[in-house]
Write an enzyme that holds these catalytic residues in place. Structure first.
Site, PDB file in Angstrom:
ATOM      1  N   ARG A  51     -25.566  17.140 118.318  1.00 59.66           N
ATOM      2  CA  ARG A  51     -25.762  16.477 119.604  1.00 59.66           C
ATOM      3  C   ARG A  51     -24.495  15.872 120.159  1.00 59.66           C
ATOM      4  NH1 ARG A  51     -29.705  16.250 116.940  1.00 59.66           N
ATOM      5  NH2 ARG A  51     -28.585  14.867 115.553  1.00 59.66           N
ATOM      6  N   THR A  52     -23.805  15.106 119.333  1.00 55.71           N
ATOM      7  CA  THR A  52     -22.683  14.335 119.883  1.00 55.71           C
ATOM      8  C   THR A  52     -21.595  15.267 120.403  1.00 55.71           C
ATOM      9  OG1 THR A  52     -23.200  12.616 118.289  1.00 55.71           O
ATOM     10  CG2 THR A  52     -21.082  12.465 119.387  1.00 55.71           C
ATOM     11  N   LYS A  80      -4.806  21.149 105.659  1.00 51.18           N
ATOM     12  CA  LYS A  80      -3.505  21.272 104.983  1.00 51.18           C
ATOM     13  C   LYS A  80      -2.980  19.905 104.559  1.00 51.18           C
ATOM     14  CE  LYS A  80      -2.324  25.010 108.148  1.00 51.18           C
ATOM     15  NZ  LYS A  80      -1.606  25.202 109.417  1.00 51.18           N
ATOM     16  N   ARG A 101     -14.687  12.523 115.914  1.00 46.85           N
ATOM     17  CA  ARG A 101     -15.600  12.143 114.823  1.00 46.85           C
ATOM     18  C   ARG A 101     -14.869  12.402 113.516  1.00 46.85           C
ATOM     19  NH1 ARG A 101     -21.848  13.263 113.937  1.00 46.85           N
ATOM     20  NH2 ARG A 101     -21.794  11.595 115.461  1.00 46.85           N
ATOM     21  N   HIS A 129     -20.605   3.973 116.138  1.00 47.24           N
ATOM     22  CA  HIS A 129     -20.966   5.147 116.938  1.00 47.24           C
ATOM     23  C   HIS A 129     -21.271   4.632 118.350  1.00 47.24           C
ATOM     24  CE1 HIS A 129     -22.135   9.028 117.996  1.00 47.24           C
ATOM     25  NE2 HIS A 129     -23.192   9.222 117.241  1.00 47.24           N
TER      26      HIS A 129
END
Lengths: 305, 138
Positions: A51-52, A80, A101, A129
């Site tokens: 969703r986000t 890496k 995120r 959030h």
């Protein structure tokens, strides 16, 4: 240059202004179609999200902008061993705004120290959030007309649920809000959240029974009770069904109750409730996109006449 | 045991017995050229035993961070052999690289050379929380 890492980075006035913009976007989407023309959103998702991420990307496309980025750490140079600071420093030369995120708590804040462009925290581990909270606030505003004098029930995992903590802190800045906390002892709201909520001046009622309090609520915010949060299986099995919302439990609820959930839902709200007019959780996900659009506009300093 | 009195300098008094060396290291006193005396287990009416650090120079060092380590410490500033200031260090608003965040999910566990910063969130307690993940300092 402004970033949004925590919901409390935004003042009440700014949140009200974001809500006004989001409402205007809903009413007049055509007005905003070219608002971000020529602008790029970097969508840096170091861990999976449905969703986000999609709502951030949809938000930027609907504003006429472009999106670049990655949807898992494995497809970025983080695989890496590149640091968050270096990744963001470089990406900020390619994009006008970054939604990030990251599984590590505090990563978006570190990014904001190095970035040349605004950072929006799209979730950092179990910590913050803020755009979920913005979605929650728009839902409440549209369903209830405002934030004052509400009795807000929060049910399920109140200990680890980051959305619950942010929502309590955001709502505690309004008048005469009362919180009803419904959870097993193992998953009670941490004391520090209660203390932070307007320096401990907010009224909290704690209970283990949803049935006992459901008739008093204006809003019921459900969360998932996760198996892995329990120390033993027996406790989980004993408690898991107590926090499943069913049509039976809704019988005594108010006619205008607003049922919310940050999603994903597993089984804590019966599918039978989805068609009940009081179910707002899918609308909540839709409103998230509009609030993200409003936030992108604000952080880019774009106003649409 | 005799230690010469100071003309211009700083005396850090009422250090909890045994903590003197920790404070000596924390302030990085080994790096300075001036005379420094660390006296352990000095008899004290108030504390039974205490440590004292005498610094024979008015060093420009941030002594307030000591408030985190031991708020009962007394700092005396000596000028021309006269004590001109006496105070307890205040709790610092931020402490950097004194304690480490213990949250395994905190960005400090992976990000290269990121300073461990804690902010004071509650003076009663006191409570310090990690700047990045807000985990309470242990």
């Amino acid at each position: 240059m402004r970033s949004v890492i925590d919901i409390l980075d935004l003042s009440v006035d700014e949140i009200n202004s974001l809500i006004d913009t989001a409402n205007d976007i809903i009413e007049n989407p055509a007005k905003y179609q070219k608002a971000c023309e020529g602008k790029k959103l970097a969508s840096l998702f170091f861990e999976p999200s449905t969703r986000t991420r999609l709502s951030f990307e949809a938000a930027m496309y609907e504003l006429g902008g472009h999106v670049l980025g990655f949807s898992e750490a494995q497809s970025s140079s983080a695989a890496k061993g590149e640091s968050v600071s270096d990744t963001v420093k470089v990406v900020s030369y390619y994009a006008d705004i970054i939604a990030m995120r990251h599984p590590k708590e505090g990563a978006p804040m570190v990014a904001s120290f190095k970035s040349e462009v605004p950072i929006i925290n799209a979730g950092d581990g179990g910590h913050n959030h803020p755009t979920q909270t913005l979605a929650d606030l728009l839902t409440i505003k549209r369903e209830k007309g405002g934030f004052d004098n509400l009795t807000v029930g929060l049910c399920g995992d109140l200990k680890f649920g980051r959305t619950v903590h942010s929502l309590i802190l955001a709502l505690s800045r309004y008048s005469n809000i009362k919180f009803v906390l419904i959870s097993p002892d193992e998953l009670r709201l941490p004391d520090y959240v209660k203390q932070e909520a307007k320096n401990g001046k907010i009224e909290f009622l704690e209970t283990k029974s949803l049935e006992d309090v459901i008739s008093t609520l204006d809003i019921l915010y459900m969360t998932r009770v996760q198996r892995e949060r329990f120390f033993n299986e027996a406790d989980y099995i004993r408690l898991k069904d107590s926090y499943i919302l069913t049509p039976e439990k809704l019988k005594t609820a108010k006619e205008n109750l607003c049922i919310m959930h940050p999603l994903p839902r597993v089984n804590e709200i019966s599918v039978a409730i989805d068609d009940d007019p009081r179910a707002c959780y899918f609308k909540q996900a839709m409103y998230g996109k509009y609030m993200r659009m409003a936030l992108i506009l604000m952080l880019l300093g774009i106003s649409v006449k | 045991m005799n230690i010469d009195s100071i003309t211009n300098g700083i005396v850090i008094d009422h250090i909890k017995a045994g903590k003197g060396m920790e404070i000596y290291k924390f302030l990085g006193l080994d790096a300075y050229e001036c005379s420094v005396a660390l006296i352990k287990n000095v008899p004290s009416k108030k504390m039974g035993k205490k440590d004292i650090i005498k610094i024979d120079s008015l060093l420009d060092i941030d002594l307030n961070a000591l408030g985190y380590i031991d708020p009962n410490i007394t700092i005396n500033v000596i000028k021309n052999e006269v004590r001109t200031e006496k105070y307890h260090p205040e709790l610092p608003e931020r402490i950097t690289n004194i304690i480490k965040c213990k949250n395994p999910r905190c960005i400090t566990t992976t990000e290269q050379e990121l300073p461990h910063i804690f902010k004071l969130t509650d003076k009663n307690g006191p409570v310090y929380r990690c700047l990045y993940c807000e985990t309470k300092a242990q």
